[in-house]
Scaffold this active site. Structure first.
Site, PDB file in Angstrom:
ATOM      1  N   GLY A  58     -35.552   5.914  -5.079  1.00 11.31           N
ATOM      2  CA  GLY A  58     -34.886   4.757  -5.680  1.00 11.31           C
ATOM      3  C   GLY A  58     -35.815   3.850  -6.475  1.00 11.31           C
ATOM      4  N   ARG A  91     -33.229  13.368 -20.228  1.00  7.98           N
ATOM      5  CA  ARG A  91     -32.031  13.726 -19.456  1.00  7.98           C
ATOM      6  C   ARG A  91     -30.817  13.035 -20.071  1.00  7.98           C
ATOM      7  NH1 ARG A  91     -34.798  12.179 -13.861  1.00  7.98           N
ATOM      8  NH2 ARG A  91     -35.932  14.085 -13.436  1.00  7.98           N
ATOM      9  N   ARG A 103     -27.891  12.771  -6.750  1.00  4.06           N
ATOM     10  CA  ARG A 103     -28.284  12.428  -8.121  1.00  4.06           C
ATOM     11  C   ARG A 103     -27.993  13.572  -9.095  1.00  4.06           C
ATOM     12  NH1 ARG A 103     -34.358  10.515  -9.586  1.00  4.06           N
ATOM     13  NH2 ARG A 103     -34.751  12.719  -9.200  1.00  4.06           N
ATOM     14  N   ARG A 114     -39.467  19.136  -4.639  1.00  2.00           N
ATOM     15  CA  ARG A 114     -39.544  17.666  -4.510  1.00  2.00           C
ATOM     16  C   ARG A 114     -39.485  17.233  -3.051  1.00  2.00           C
ATOM     17  NH1 ARG A 114     -38.134  14.470  -9.762  1.00  2.00           N
ATOM     18  NH2 ARG A 114     -38.539  16.086 -11.267  1.00  2.00           N
TER      19      ARG A 114
HETATM   20  N1  LIG Z   1     -48.851   9.573 -12.559  1.00  2.00           N
HETATM   21  C1  LIG Z   1     -47.780   9.162 -13.242  1.00  2.00           C
HETATM   22  N2  LIG Z   1     -46.554   9.386 -12.741  1.00  2.00           N
HETATM   23  C2  LIG Z   1     -45.485   8.965 -13.442  1.00  2.00           C
HETATM   24  C3  LIG Z   1     -45.612   8.267 -14.665  1.00  2.00           C
HETATM   25  N3  LIG Z   1     -44.380   7.980 -15.100  1.00  2.00           N
HETATM   26  C4  LIG Z   1     -43.514   8.466 -14.186  1.00  2.00           C
HETATM   27  N4  LIG Z   1     -44.177   9.074 -13.188  1.00  2.00           N
HETATM   28  C5  LIG Z   1     -43.657   9.742 -11.997  1.00  2.00           C
HETATM   29  O1  LIG Z   1     -43.248  11.058 -12.279  1.00  2.00           O
HETATM   30  C6  LIG Z   1     -42.349  11.481 -11.259  1.00  2.00           C
HETATM   31  C7  LIG Z   1     -41.310  12.383 -11.847  1.00  2.00           C
HETATM   32  O2  LIG Z   1     -40.623  11.692 -12.843  1.00  2.00           O
HETATM   33  P1  LIG Z   1     -39.237  12.197 -13.414  1.00  2.00           P
HETATM   34  O3  LIG Z   1     -39.321  13.646 -13.827  1.00  2.00           O
HETATM   35  O4  LIG Z   1     -38.805  11.220 -14.438  1.00  2.00           O
HETATM   36  O5  LIG Z   1     -38.339  12.220 -12.185  1.00  2.00           O
HETATM   37  P2  LIG Z   1     -37.865  11.058 -11.291  1.00  2.00           P
HETATM   38  O6  LIG Z   1     -38.619   9.803 -11.619  1.00  2.00           O
HETATM   39  O7  LIG Z   1     -38.166  11.570  -9.952  1.00  2.00           O
HETATM   40  O8  LIG Z   1     -36.460  10.929 -11.619  1.00  2.00           O
HETATM   41  C8  LIG Z   1     -41.799  10.214 -10.641  1.00  2.00           C
HETATM   42  O9  LIG Z   1     -42.222  10.151  -9.294  1.00  2.00           O
HETATM   43  C9  LIG Z   1     -42.422   9.103 -11.443  1.00  2.00           C
HETATM   44  O10 LIG Z   1     -42.807   8.022 -10.640  1.00  2.00           O
HETATM   45  C10 LIG Z   1     -46.937   8.027 -15.164  1.00  2.00           C
HETATM   46  O11 LIG Z   1     -47.146   7.427 -16.207  1.00  2.00           O
HETATM   47  N5  LIG Z   1     -47.966   8.494 -14.418  1.00  2.00           N
HETATM   48  N1  LIG Z   2     -30.341   1.957  -1.645  1.00  2.00           N
HETATM   49  C1  LIG Z   2     -29.701   2.968  -2.240  1.00  2.00           C
HETATM   50  N2  LIG Z   2     -28.562   3.431  -1.687  1.00  2.00           N
HETATM   51  C2  LIG Z   2     -27.890   4.446  -2.266  1.00  2.00           C
HETATM   52  N3  LIG Z   2     -28.266   5.085  -3.390  1.00  2.00           N
HETATM   53  C3  LIG Z   2     -29.395   4.674  -3.977  1.00  2.00           C
HETATM   54  C4  LIG Z   2     -30.158   3.591  -3.441  1.00  2.00           C
HETATM   55  N4  LIG Z   2     -31.224   3.405  -4.248  1.00  2.00           N
HETATM   56  C5  LIG Z   2     -31.125   4.310  -5.240  1.00  2.00           C
HETATM   57  N5  LIG Z   2     -30.031   5.077  -5.093  1.00  2.00           N
HETATM   58  C6  LIG Z   2     -29.586   6.238  -5.905  1.00  2.00           C
HETATM   59  O1  LIG Z   2     -30.449   7.307  -5.568  1.00  2.00           O
HETATM   60  C7  LIG Z   2     -30.709   8.121  -6.699  1.00  2.00           C
HETATM   61  C8  LIG Z   2     -32.220   8.211  -6.928  1.00  2.00           C
HETATM   62  O2  LIG Z   2     -32.685   6.930  -7.356  1.00  2.00           O
HETATM   63  P1  LIG Z   2     -33.780   6.783  -8.509  1.00  2.00           P
HETATM   64  O3  LIG Z   2     -33.912   5.328  -8.766  1.00  2.00           O
HETATM   65  O4  LIG Z   2     -33.479   7.672  -9.668  1.00  2.00           O
HETATM   66  O5  LIG Z   2     -35.068   7.343  -7.729  1.00  2.00           O
HETATM   67  P2  LIG Z   2     -36.560   7.605  -8.228  1.00  2.00           P
HETATM   68  O6  LIG Z   2     -36.778   6.780  -9.459  1.00  2.00           O
HETATM   69  O7  LIG Z   2     -37.404   7.155  -7.094  1.00  2.00           O
HETATM   70  O8  LIG Z   2     -36.679   9.063  -8.464  1.00  2.00           O
HETATM   71  C9  LIG Z   2     -29.960   7.502  -7.848  1.00  2.00           C
HETATM   72  O9  LIG Z   2     -28.725   8.172  -7.987  1.00  2.00           O
HETATM   73  C10 LIG Z   2     -29.765   6.056  -7.402  1.00  2.00           C
HETATM   74  O10 LIG Z   2     -28.629   5.470  -7.985  1.00  2.00           O
END
Ligand SMILES: Nc1nc2c(ncn2[C@@H]2O[C@H](COP(=O)(O)OP(=O)(O)O)[C@@H](O)[C@H]2O)c(=O)[nH]1
Ligand SMILES: Nc1ncnc2c1ncn2[C@@H]1O[C@H](COP(=O)(O)OP(=O)(O)O)[C@@H](O)[C@H]1O
Length: 290
Positions: free
Chosen positions: A108, A135, A229, A240
């Site tokens: 989140g 996406r 999600r 993951r």
């Molecule tokens: N090290 C690093 N991680 C990043 C950066 N930007 C995003 N991330 C991380 O990359 C991971 C994967 O990102 P993404 O594919 O967008 O998936 P999601 O954030 O899990 O939805 C996430 O855990 C982000 O926190 C960055 O600039 N540096």
């Molecule tokens: N407290 C919460 N309760 C229920 N769903 C949540 C909560 N926080 C986030 N989500 C949902 O969980 C999913 C993952 O959140 P996201 O912010 O994309 O995670 P991350 O950036 O850490 O990968 C999304 O669909 C988001 O809307």
């Protein structure tokens, strides 16, 4: 102290306020107390205890009631001290800070940061650069700066990134200039990185930044959230989830842990805000070096 009391007394003596509320004559001694013999005390005949032989002191003057009386008193205090009272803030102005929000994928982070930005205008979320494909629903320049792999490698070469990592096969990196620009304007900076990114930033920024680890209330809740999600194919989901298990073990390297429990997003955001507020109120502040 005696000198101040005398000066204050003489200033007030000239004020109309004093004319109405005279100071008790014994409140300001005219001779040094050491030269005066100690007051004699007599045992009272009653059983109630000790009594002074001298008459009781007159009651203190009533506090000033009208605003002009208060103003007179204020000016009198200034005159007694020989300086005017400053209206400059006593606390130093808060300095911009860097907040790193990390945690397993799907916990989140984005949701918390989005709400945080809505709550606090002064927060700037650094839009990181990535080589991954956009996406559905994502916006270039808002969610990420979507660049090609070649463009990303050029950014690395030019040392434009504070930190970068290969995350699930795609490059992610933080543009330095964006941080400098917004900090110069007084904004607090929020960075969202994966756990390896947080470790690298700890090496670069040390104790000067705040590291917050976001977790779900349980592994079970995290997996359900990731499934819900619907952004990952089952094989990537497995990667993951396995990674998340490892990542939770790194929690101890962070400054704070915040639980983002199911349906309690607001609570998590409030807790992050409290952390920011407490850090801003610290006397020995974190000295930023970037
Ligand atoms: N090290 C690093 N991680 C990043 C950066 N930007 C995003 N991330 C991380 O990359 C991971 C994967 O990102 P993404 O594919 O967008 O998936 P999601 O954030 O899990 O939805 C996430 O855990 C982000 O926190 C960055 O600039 N540096
Ligand atoms: N407290 C919460 N309760 C229920 N769903 C949540 C909560 N926080 C986030 N989500 C949902 O969980 C999913 C993952 O959140 P996201 O912010 O994309 O995670 P991350 O950036 O850490 O990968 C999304 O669909 C988001 O809307």
């Amino acid at each position: 102290m005696l000198l101040l009391t005398r000066r204050f007394s003489s200033v007030l003596a000239r004020s109309p306020f004093l004319a109405r509320c005279p100071l008790p004559p014994r409140a300001v001694p005219t001779t040094a107390p050491a030269s005066r013999p100690p007051p004699r005390r007599l045992m009272s005949s009653s059983s109630s205890g000790w009594h002074h032989s001298s008459p009781p002191p007159p009651p203190p003057p009533p506090p000033p009631s009208s605003s002009s009386d208060k103003d007179q008193l204020f000016r009198g205090l200034e005159a007694a001290l020989g300086t005017t009272f400053s209206s400059d803030p006593l606390a130093p102005p808060p300095e911009p800070m860097i907040i790193i929000i990390s945690g397993p994928s799907g916990v989140g982070k984005d949701a918390v940061i989005k709400r945080l930005q809505e709550e606090r205008e002064e927060i700037h979320f650094v839009v990181t650069a990535t080589s991954r494909a956009m996406r559905p629903g994502e916006v270039d320049g808002k969610d990420y700066h979507f660049v090609t792999k070649e463009e990303f490698l050029t950014m690395i070469e030019r040392e434009e990134l504070l930190e970068y990592a290969l995350v699930y096969g795609e490059y992610k990196g933080i543009p330095k200039q964006q941080i400098r620009d917004y900090m110069a304007k007084g904004h607090d900076i929020v960075l969202r990185v994966d756990i390896q990114g947080a470790a690298t930033l700890r090496e670069i920024l040390g104790e000067s930044a705040i590291f917050i680890f976001l977790v779900a209330e349980s592994e079970d809740a995290l997996v359900k959230r990731l499934i819900h999600r619907k952004t990952e194919a089952p094989d990537m989901l497995l990667v993951r989830i396995a990674t998340a298990r490892e990542e939770v073990r790194r929690m101890k390297h962070f400054d704070y842990v915040v639980v983002n429990a199911e349906g309690k997003l607001e609570g998590a955001v409030k807790q992050v805000e409290s952390i920011i507020d407490a850090e801003k109120a610290k006397i020995h502040k974190r000295r930023l070096r970037i």
